[in-house]
Design a protein around this motif. Structure first.
Motif, PDB file in Angstrom:
ATOM      1  N   GLY A  63       9.088 -43.056 -35.701  1.00 30.04           N
ATOM      2  CA  GLY A  63       7.796 -42.671 -36.244  1.00 30.04           C
ATOM      3  C   GLY A  63       7.917 -41.620 -37.324  1.00 30.04           C
ATOM      4  N   ALA A  64       6.771 -41.023 -37.671  1.00 31.56           N
ATOM      5  CA  ALA A  64       6.738 -40.019 -38.738  1.00 31.56           C
ATOM      6  C   ALA A  64       7.492 -38.756 -38.369  1.00 31.56           C
ATOM      7  CB  ALA A  64       5.283 -39.685 -39.072  1.00 31.56           C
ATOM      8  N   PHE A  99      23.308 -30.537 -39.597  1.00 29.50           N
ATOM      9  CA  PHE A  99      23.947 -31.551 -40.440  1.00 29.50           C
ATOM     10  C   PHE A  99      24.319 -32.815 -39.663  1.00 29.50           C
ATOM     11  CE2 PHE A  99      24.905 -27.398 -42.329  1.00 29.50           C
ATOM     12  CZ  PHE A  99      24.295 -27.557 -43.564  1.00 29.50           C
ATOM     13  N   GLY A 100      23.905 -32.891 -38.400  1.00 33.22           N
ATOM     14  CA  GLY A 100      24.117 -34.095 -37.618  1.00 33.22           C
ATOM     15  C   GLY A 100      22.793 -34.724 -37.239  1.00 33.22           C
ATOM     16  N   GLU A 101      21.902 -33.882 -36.680  1.00 35.14           N
ATOM     17  CA  GLU A 101      20.575 -34.351 -36.293  1.00 35.14           C
ATOM     18  C   GLU A 101      19.472 -33.837 -37.219  1.00 35.14           C
ATOM     19  OE1 GLU A 101      20.512 -34.946 -31.587  1.00 35.14           O
ATOM     20  OE2 GLU A 101      21.036 -32.905 -32.169  1.00 35.14           O
ATOM     21  N   PHE A 102      19.752 -32.789 -37.926  1.00 36.39           N
ATOM     22  CA  PHE A 102      18.813 -32.347 -38.959  1.00 36.39           C
ATOM     23  C   PHE A 102      19.614 -31.795 -40.120  1.00 36.39           C
ATOM     24  CE2 PHE A 102      19.724 -28.177 -37.351  1.00 36.39           C
ATOM     25  CZ  PHE A 102      19.356 -27.279 -38.339  1.00 36.39           C
ATOM     26  N   GLY A 133      16.302 -36.328 -40.950  1.00 36.38           N
ATOM     27  CA  GLY A 133      16.536 -35.446 -39.819  1.00 36.38           C
ATOM     28  C   GLY A 133      15.470 -35.582 -38.751  1.00 36.38           C
ATOM     29  N   ARG A 134      15.843 -35.231 -37.545  1.00 34.97           N
ATOM     30  CA  ARG A 134      14.897 -35.264 -36.426  1.00 34.97           C
ATOM     31  C   ARG A 134      14.097 -33.974 -36.358  1.00 34.97           C
ATOM     32  NH1 ARG A 134      16.197 -39.488 -32.927  1.00 34.97           N
ATOM     33  NH2 ARG A 134      18.178 -40.513 -33.402  1.00 34.97           N
ATOM     34  N   VAL A 135      13.002 -34.049 -35.637  1.00 34.76           N
ATOM     35  CA  VAL A 135      12.125 -32.895 -35.453  1.00 34.76           C
ATOM     36  C   VAL A 135      12.463 -32.253 -34.116  1.00 34.76           C
ATOM     37  CG1 VAL A 135       9.739 -32.133 -35.223  1.00 34.76           C
ATOM     38  CG2 VAL A 135      10.314 -33.994 -36.811  1.00 34.76           C
ATOM     39  N   PRO A 136      12.686 -30.944 -34.069  1.00 34.85           N
ATOM     40  CA  PRO A 136      13.040 -30.307 -32.789  1.00 34.85           C
ATOM     41  C   PRO A 136      11.844 -30.188 -31.858  1.00 34.85           C
ATOM     42  CG  PRO A 136      12.818 -28.661 -34.492  1.00 34.85           C
ATOM     43  CD  PRO A 136      12.674 -29.990 -35.179  1.00 34.85           C
ATOM     44  N   GLY A 137      12.109 -30.156 -30.566  1.00 34.80           N
ATOM     45  CA  GLY A 137      11.064 -29.881 -29.598  1.00 34.80           C
ATOM     46  C   GLY A 137      10.582 -28.449 -29.728  1.00 34.80           C
ATOM     47  N   GLU A 138       9.427 -28.180 -29.174  1.00 32.92           N
ATOM     48  CA  GLU A 138       8.807 -26.867 -29.354  1.00 32.92           C
ATOM     49  C   GLU A 138       9.001 -25.941 -28.169  1.00 32.92           C
ATOM     50  OE1 GLU A 138       4.759 -27.700 -30.251  1.00 32.92           O
ATOM     51  OE2 GLU A 138       5.194 -28.660 -32.177  1.00 32.92           O
ATOM     52  N   ALA A 139       9.299 -26.479 -27.010  1.00 31.47           N
ATOM     53  CA  ALA A 139       9.439 -25.637 -25.823  1.00 31.47           C
ATOM     54  C   ALA A 139      10.316 -26.346 -24.803  1.00 31.47           C
ATOM     55  CB  ALA A 139       8.066 -25.328 -25.219  1.00 31.47           C
ATOM     56  N   VAL A 140      10.860 -25.562 -23.875  1.00 31.30           N
ATOM     57  CA  VAL A 140      11.632 -26.129 -22.773  1.00 31.30           C
ATOM     58  C   VAL A 140      10.933 -25.798 -21.463  1.00 31.30           C
ATOM     59  CG1 VAL A 140      13.837 -26.061 -23.965  1.00 31.30           C
ATOM     60  CG2 VAL A 140      13.124 -24.072 -22.656  1.00 31.30           C
ATOM     61  N   ARG A 141      10.879 -26.787 -20.599  1.00 32.99           N
ATOM     62  CA  ARG A 141      10.291 -26.609 -19.273  1.00 32.99           C
ATOM     63  C   ARG A 141      10.905 -27.639 -18.334  1.00 32.99           C
ATOM     64  NH1 ARG A 141       6.730 -28.838 -22.611  1.00 32.99           N
ATOM     65  NH2 ARG A 141       5.831 -26.818 -23.130  1.00 32.99           N
ATOM     66  N   PRO A 142      11.024 -27.336 -17.053  1.00 32.67           N
ATOM     67  CA  PRO A 142      11.588 -28.308 -16.116  1.00 32.67           C
ATOM     68  C   PRO A 142      10.721 -29.562 -16.020  1.00 32.67           C
ATOM     69  CG  PRO A 142      11.568 -26.104 -15.164  1.00 32.67           C
ATOM     70  CD  PRO A 142      10.745 -26.041 -16.406  1.00 32.67           C
ATOM     71  N   VAL A 143      11.380 -30.682 -15.807  1.00 28.73           N
ATOM     72  CA  VAL A 143      10.698 -31.945 -15.543  1.00 28.73           C
ATOM     73  C   VAL A 143      10.636 -32.116 -14.033  1.00 28.73           C
ATOM     74  CG1 VAL A 143      10.778 -34.432 -15.860  1.00 28.73           C
ATOM     75  CG2 VAL A 143      11.507 -32.925 -17.711  1.00 28.73           C
ATOM     76  N   THR A 144       9.449 -32.279 -13.484  1.00 32.27           N
ATOM     77  CA  THR A 144       9.253 -32.223 -12.039  1.00 32.27           C
ATOM     78  C   THR A 144       8.947 -33.593 -11.455  1.00 32.27           C
ATOM     79  OG1 THR A 144       8.406 -29.967 -12.234  1.00 32.27           O
ATOM     80  CG2 THR A 144       7.908 -31.144 -10.196  1.00 32.27           C
ATOM     81  N   LEU A 145       9.584 -33.895 -10.337  1.00 29.34           N
ATOM     82  CA  LEU A 145       9.304 -35.101  -9.567  1.00 29.34           C
ATOM     83  C   LEU A 145       9.579 -34.785  -8.103  1.00 29.34           C
ATOM     84  CD1 LEU A 145       8.606 -38.136  -9.395  1.00 29.34           C
ATOM     85  CD2 LEU A 145      11.054 -38.610  -9.666  1.00 29.34           C
ATOM     86  N   GLY A 146       8.514 -34.555  -7.334  1.00 29.37           N
ATOM     87  CA  GLY A 146       8.670 -34.204  -5.937  1.00 29.37           C
ATOM     88  C   GLY A 146       9.445 -32.907  -5.786  1.00 29.37           C
ATOM     89  N   ALA A 147      10.553 -32.966  -5.031  1.00 28.16           N
ATOM     90  CA  ALA A 147      11.366 -31.764  -4.814  1.00 28.16           C
ATOM     91  C   ALA A 147      12.244 -31.442  -6.006  1.00 28.16           C
ATOM     92  CB  ALA A 147      12.233 -31.944  -3.566  1.00 28.16           C
ATOM     93  N   PHE A 148      12.418 -32.408  -6.924  1.00 23.61           N
ATOM     94  CA  PHE A 148      13.256 -32.177  -8.092  1.00 23.61           C
ATOM     95  C   PHE A 148      12.492 -31.400  -9.150  1.00 23.61           C
ATOM     96  CE2 PHE A 148      15.073 -36.530  -6.923  1.00 23.61           C
ATOM     97  CZ  PHE A 148      16.086 -35.979  -6.164  1.00 23.61           C
ATOM     98  N   ARG A 149      13.119 -30.338  -9.618  1.00 29.50           N
ATOM     99  CA  ARG A 149      12.635 -29.647 -10.832  1.00 29.50           C
ATOM    100  C   ARG A 149      13.846 -29.612 -11.760  1.00 29.50           C
ATOM    101  NH1 ARG A 149      10.781 -26.599  -6.714  1.00 29.50           N
ATOM    102  NH2 ARG A 149      12.197 -24.873  -7.140  1.00 29.50           N
ATOM    103  N   VAL A 150      13.893 -30.600 -12.616  1.00 33.99           N
ATOM    104  CA  VAL A 150      15.092 -30.863 -13.398  1.00 33.99           C
ATOM    105  C   VAL A 150      15.070 -30.065 -14.700  1.00 33.99           C
ATOM    106  CG1 VAL A 150      16.476 -32.642 -14.521  1.00 33.99           C
ATOM    107  CG2 VAL A 150      15.197 -33.188 -12.437  1.00 33.99           C
ATOM    108  N   GLY A 151      16.105 -29.256 -14.900  1.00 39.19           N
ATOM    109  CA  GLY A 151      16.292 -28.568 -16.175  1.00 39.19           C
ATOM    110  C   GLY A 151      17.145 -29.447 -17.075  1.00 39.19           C
ATOM    111  N   VAL A 152      16.534 -30.030 -18.096  1.00 37.23           N
ATOM    112  CA  VAL A 152      17.223 -30.985 -18.953  1.00 37.23           C
ATOM    113  C   VAL A 152      17.848 -30.262 -20.148  1.00 37.23           C
ATOM    114  CG1 VAL A 152      17.014 -33.094 -20.326  1.00 37.23           C
ATOM    115  CG2 VAL A 152      15.611 -32.793 -18.271  1.00 37.23           C
TER     116      VAL A 152
END
Length: 469
Positions: A263-264, A290-293, A318-337
């Motif tokens: 996308g854009a 110089f690899g992703e942006f 180049g790609r656009v960077p994410g704006e924030a980091v937060r765990p991805v949650t599923l039940g007991a899992f709180r995954v830090g990606v």
């Protein structure tokens, strides 16, 4: 130059990194005994040689993928990294005078922290990683890789000074070693996971076939016979997003997959998916320069087009960077990606755990490293994140390194590189918050305070002597 080459050779994956204080101490001694201009020259030559050997995989891997012309940029990169070290040392030599040996370990810790900041951040070369293959790495839970770097720098200053005052540094090392070797072993993990390694040629990704890529990873996943409740991890950029019509992941399990979003505003992202439902998403924040942006591409588009054309590449965007980091949650899992390159950034892992992440997961694509030791360096540096946060670290790479690492940094299982396959593993959620997480960056701030206060006191003493005279 010889000292620098030795330092570069001692960097991970070498198991002899604990010897680094010897050549580094000789460098400290040479700079402390020299005028600022000569100290600059010595340090620049040594540091450039160190980065040249340490990053020798760079021209090898990029040259194989993009052509030998790219390799011509490698000496420039090594020289620029060496220039940063030389500038820090010469300023220290000029400002600290006779206190240079005491100030250099603190300044080097600050320099390593600076290399982790900004859009051009490149943490390779941090002193603390010399101890990543030793039991001393366990003290990283107290102050992260910066504390390890301070141990290396302090030992180097003790080698340079070669006096009885260095005994306190030896005692610190003995204490850290005792702590490391007496850490209790981790018990077997209780949560099942399946790591999928597709081993896709990175050049084939340029003409990505969405249906082919999705079916490849779904086939590997299904052939492994996953049970309900298993966390499945696919590598970075494994598939394009969104999935083709009629393609879906199994509803009975959760799949954390790396995906390229077009996308854009193209992004590199990780999605946690169950069936047709997107449970969570994390966009990659730390992009490879110089690899992703491409820095300055919007200002100099013609220059980049000419460079890409000379390398036989299409006009890359180049790609656009994410704006924030937060765990991805599923039940007991709180995954830090931590997506690929992000695994070498201690600050990002700390931030995720501080927000509640109870396991760290890295979808990665190290295929561009080829058969060089770059992939091993990347992996060994990432293992320190497990120790700093005392979290299990689960990693799935396109062609490796695919492995599971416990909170002591020990590898429990690992797939061979370059072949497609799956790796059933187990991990456990951990809730403890280490000192490194609770007081993020305290070593860096303490080093900065000591440097400032030391320079201030030196100035006061100098003024007092002038007044007395």
């Amino acid at each position: 130059m010889v000292l620098g080459a030795v330092l570069g050779a001692l960097y991970p994956p070498s198991a002899l990194g604990w010897l680094a204080p010897v050549p580094l101490g000789l460098l400290f001694r040479a700079t402390a005994d020299s005028a600022p201009r000569r100290a600059f020259r010595i340090t620049w030559i040594t540091a450039t040689a160190m980065f040249g050997v340490m990053l020798s995989w760079l021209p090898q891997s990029l040259g194989a993928m993009l052509g030998w012309e790219v390799s011509l940029l490698f000496p420039v990169l090594a020289a620029l990294l060496g220039l940063g070290c030389a500038a820090a040392v010469v300023v220290t030599r000029w400002a600290a005078g006779r206190l240079t040996l005491g100030a250099l370990p603190l300044v080097w810790v600050l320099l390593d922290a600076l290399r982790e900041m900004g859009p051009l951040a490149f943490p390779w070369g941090g002193l603390g990683y010399f101890l990543s293959e030793t039991p001393l790495v366990q003290v990283a839970e107290w102050g992260g890789v910066s504390l390890l770097g301070l141990l290396v720098g302090a030992a180097a200053s003790a080698v340079a000074a070669w006096s009885w005052r260095g005994l306190w540094v030896a005692l610190l090392w003995v204490g850290a070693l005792a702590f490391g070797v007496t850490r209790p072993l981790e018990s077997v993990g209780t949560r099942p996971a399946l790591l999928v390694q597709g081993a896709v040629d990175p050049r084939a990704k340029v003409q990505a076939d969405a249906d082919r890529e999705w079916r490849r990873y779904l086939s590997l996943t299904r052939e492994a016979g996953v049970t309900p409740g298993t966390l499945v991890v696919w590598p970075e950029g494994a598939v394009p997003w969104p999935p083709p019509e009629g393609v879906r992941v199994p509803a009975e399990t959760a799949v954390l997959l790396g995906a390229s979003v077009g996308g854009a505003a193209p992004r590199n992202a990780a999605f946690l998916v169950r069936g047709d439902t997107v449970v969570g998403r994390q966009d990659k924040v730390r992009l490879v320069p110089f690899g992703e942006f491409f820095p300055g591409q919007a200002r100099w588009p013609g220059l980049y087009r000419a460079v890409f054309r000379s390398l036989g590449l299409p006009a890359l965007v180049g790609r656009v960077p994410g704006e924030a980091v937060r765990p991805v949650t599923l039940g007991a899992f709180r995954v830090g990606v931590l997506i690929c390159y992000e695994s070498v950034f201690a600050s990002q892992a700390r931030a995720l755990v501080a927000q509640g992440a109870n396991v760290l997961v890295t979808p990665s694509n190290d295929a561009w490293f080829g058969a060089s030791r770059g992939a091993e360096q990347h992996f060994r540096m990432g293992r320190v994140r497990a120790v700093e946060t005392r979290r299990w670290w689960v990693r799935a790479g396109n062609d490796g390194i695919t492995a599971v690492v416990d909170p002591r940094g020990q590898v429990w299982a690992r797939l061979p590189r370059f072949i497609p396959g799956t790796l059933p593993v187990a991990f456990s959620e951990r809730e403890v918050l280490t000192l490194s997480v609770r007081w993020p960056g305290w070593v860096v701030w303490a080093a900065l305070a000591l440097v400032i206060s030391g320079l201030y006191m030196r100035k006061v003493v100098h003024i007092f002597r002038l007044a007395h005279w």
